[in-house]
Motif scaffolding. Structure first.
Motif, PDB file in Angstrom:
ATOM      1  N   GLN A  81       0.850  -1.192   0.000  1.00 44.83           N
ATOM      2  CA  GLN A  81       0.000   0.000   0.000  1.00 44.83           C
ATOM      3  C   GLN A  81       0.885   1.242   0.000  1.00 44.83           C
ATOM      4  O   GLN A  81       1.884   1.308   0.723  1.00 44.83           O
ATOM      5  CB  GLN A  81      -0.903  -0.043   1.232  1.00 44.83           C
ATOM      6  CG  GLN A  81      -1.973   1.019   1.288  1.00 44.83           C
ATOM      7  CD  GLN A  81      -1.481   2.320   1.866  1.00 44.83           C
ATOM      8  OE1 GLN A  81      -1.578   3.384   1.229  1.00 44.83           O
ATOM      9  NE2 GLN A  81      -0.944   2.265   3.067  1.00 44.83           N
ATOM     10  N   ASN A  82       0.529   2.246  -0.801  1.00 44.47           N
ATOM     11  CA  ASN A  82       1.308   3.480  -0.906  1.00 44.47           C
ATOM     12  C   ASN A  82       1.039   4.414   0.269  1.00 44.47           C
ATOM     13  O   ASN A  82       0.155   5.268   0.210  1.00 44.47           O
ATOM     14  CB  ASN A  82       0.972   4.226  -2.197  1.00 44.47           C
ATOM     15  CG  ASN A  82       1.560   3.585  -3.427  1.00 44.47           C
ATOM     16  OD1 ASN A  82       2.595   2.920  -3.358  1.00 44.47           O
ATOM     17  ND2 ASN A  82       0.916   3.787  -4.564  1.00 44.47           N
ATOM     18  N   VAL A  85     -12.226   9.138   2.059  1.00 44.47           N
ATOM     19  CA  VAL A  85     -11.955  10.539   1.709  1.00 44.47           C
ATOM     20  C   VAL A  85     -10.688  10.631   0.867  1.00 44.47           C
ATOM     21  O   VAL A  85      -9.817   9.758   0.911  1.00 44.47           O
ATOM     22  CB  VAL A  85     -11.807  11.460   2.953  1.00 44.47           C
ATOM     23  CG1 VAL A  85     -13.112  11.501   3.741  1.00 44.47           C
ATOM     24  CG2 VAL A  85     -10.634  11.040   3.823  1.00 44.47           C
ATOM     25  N   VAL A  86     -10.623  11.719   0.086  1.00 46.09           N
ATOM     26  CA  VAL A  86      -9.460  12.050  -0.732  1.00 46.09           C
ATOM     27  C   VAL A  86      -8.900  13.363  -0.204  1.00 46.09           C
ATOM     28  O   VAL A  86      -9.656  14.251   0.196  1.00 46.09           O
ATOM     29  CB  VAL A  86      -9.896  12.183  -2.213  1.00 46.09           C
ATOM     30  CG1 VAL A  86      -8.851  12.908  -3.048  1.00 46.09           C
ATOM     31  CG2 VAL A  86     -10.204  10.804  -2.794  1.00 46.09           C
ATOM     32  N   VAL A  92      -5.576   9.746  -3.368  1.00 44.02           N
ATOM     33  CA  VAL A  92      -6.927   9.216  -3.594  1.00 44.02           C
ATOM     34  C   VAL A  92      -7.184   7.842  -2.992  1.00 44.02           C
ATOM     35  O   VAL A  92      -8.274   7.285  -3.172  1.00 44.02           O
ATOM     36  CB  VAL A  92      -7.268   9.181  -5.107  1.00 44.02           C
ATOM     37  CG1 VAL A  92      -7.047  10.560  -5.731  1.00 44.02           C
ATOM     38  CG2 VAL A  92      -6.479   8.115  -5.851  1.00 44.02           C
ATOM     39  N   GLY A  93      -6.214   7.283  -2.255  1.00 43.21           N
ATOM     40  CA  GLY A  93      -6.451   5.981  -1.643  1.00 43.21           C
ATOM     41  C   GLY A  93      -6.868   4.960  -2.678  1.00 43.21           C
ATOM     42  O   GLY A  93      -6.305   4.890  -3.775  1.00 43.21           O
ATOM     43  N   ASP A  94      -7.906   4.184  -2.351  1.00 44.04           N
ATOM     44  CA  ASP A  94      -8.347   3.115  -3.257  1.00 44.04           C
ATOM     45  C   ASP A  94      -9.571   3.511  -4.083  1.00 44.04           C
ATOM     46  O   ASP A  94     -10.350   2.653  -4.498  1.00 44.04           O
ATOM     47  CB  ASP A  94      -8.656   1.846  -2.456  1.00 44.04           C
ATOM     48  CG  ASP A  94      -7.405   1.154  -1.951  1.00 44.04           C
ATOM     49  OD1 ASP A  94      -6.297   1.539  -2.361  1.00 44.04           O
ATOM     50  OD2 ASP A  94      -7.542   0.219  -1.132  1.00 44.04           O
ATOM     51  N   PRO A 119      -2.249   6.950  -5.970  1.00 44.27           N
ATOM     52  CA  PRO A 119      -3.260   5.940  -5.651  1.00 44.27           C
ATOM     53  C   PRO A 119      -2.802   5.093  -4.466  1.00 44.27           C
ATOM     54  O   PRO A 119      -1.639   5.164  -4.048  1.00 44.27           O
ATOM     55  CB  PRO A 119      -3.322   5.098  -6.923  1.00 44.27           C
ATOM     56  CG  PRO A 119      -1.959   5.207  -7.521  1.00 44.27           C
ATOM     57  CD  PRO A 119      -1.363   6.531  -7.070  1.00 44.27           C
ATOM     58  N   GLY A 120      -3.703   4.283  -3.953  1.00 47.94           N
ATOM     59  CA  GLY A 120      -3.372   3.445  -2.812  1.00 47.94           C
ATOM     60  C   GLY A 120      -2.401   2.318  -3.132  1.00 47.94           C
ATOM     61  O   GLY A 120      -1.794   1.750  -2.222  1.00 47.94           O
TER      62      GLY A 120
END
Ligand SMILES: [Zn+2]
Length: 223
Positions: free
Chosen positions: A21-22, A144-145, A156-158, A197-198
């Protein structure tokens, strides 16, 4: 002769956990205060990166309640004595399950209570940086972003990936809602917006609108 101005925000992406995961360390170059976004695990590695960059961590930000994104957040917050902000409260049920999901994935997971739940339109600060909070449900209901307008940078997560979108087959995932979040909340930020991104590599919204097989303009138009 003029020097190149130091950008107000700097960031380093650190893949963590077996799910790669980033986690992002972002910081205010003026104050050298920073935050981890999605401190999922590998906490010693995260602390070392912050120390190497000379950044003092002042808070932990969370995009959503999945184990690879925030399994270690409660632990790190306690170690560093810093607050947690995010996600939106609809992800409370995910955060409550971090312990059992951690055992499933081989990640140390601990439930936590954020110091601040976030809502669409809120802002969070990191040093003197101000980031906008955008509620983007679909992958999880409380996702949330974080968006730093001066840098045209979104975390932006996933929600969205380079060439893909977040899974919606989890409890309370919703595909149509995810598409709406992407097209109605992210695209208006502008095509030149770069996003973390995630998982996997960065991209831009313009690139995804042109080529993403799930959300390209042509795909959504039925073309
Ligand atoms: Zn997720």
């Amino acid at each position: 002769m003029t020097e190149n101005a130091t950008p107000p925000l700097k960031a380093v992406i650190i893949p963590v956990t077996p799910l790669q995961q980033n986690c992002t360390l972002l910081w205010c170059t003026k104050t050298m205060k920073g935050a981890f976004v999605d401190a999922g695990g590998d906490l010693a590695k995260l602390r070392k990166v912050a120390a190497d960059q000379g950044v003092t961590i002042e808070k932990l930000l969370v995009t959503h309640g999945h184990i690879d994104h925030c399994g270690g957040t409660g632990i790190l917050a306690e170690e560093l004595g810093v607050p947690i902000e995010g996600p939106q409260e609809e992800d409370r049920f995910w955060i409550s399950m971090l312990g059992e999901h951690g055992r499933d994935y081989g990640i140390e997971g601990r439930p936590f209570e954020p110091n601040r739940w976030l809502e669409d339109g809120d802002q969070v600060t990191v040093g003197e940086l101000v980031l906008d909070v955008i509620h983007c449900p679909g992958h999880t209901p409380g996702h949330v972003v974080f968006y730093h307008a001066p840098s045209h940078l979104a975390l932006v997560g996933d929600v969205l990936f380079r060439g893909s979108i977040g899974r919606t087959d989890f409890p309370r995932g919703n595909h149509d809602e995810l598409i709406r979040s992407i097209t109605q909340k992210l695209w208006p930020l502008g095509g030149d917006t770069r996003f973390v991104p995630g998982h996997n590599e960065m991209s831009t919204f313009a690139r995804e609108r042109a080529s993403n097989m799930f959300v390209a303009d042509q795909v959504l138009a039925g073309g």
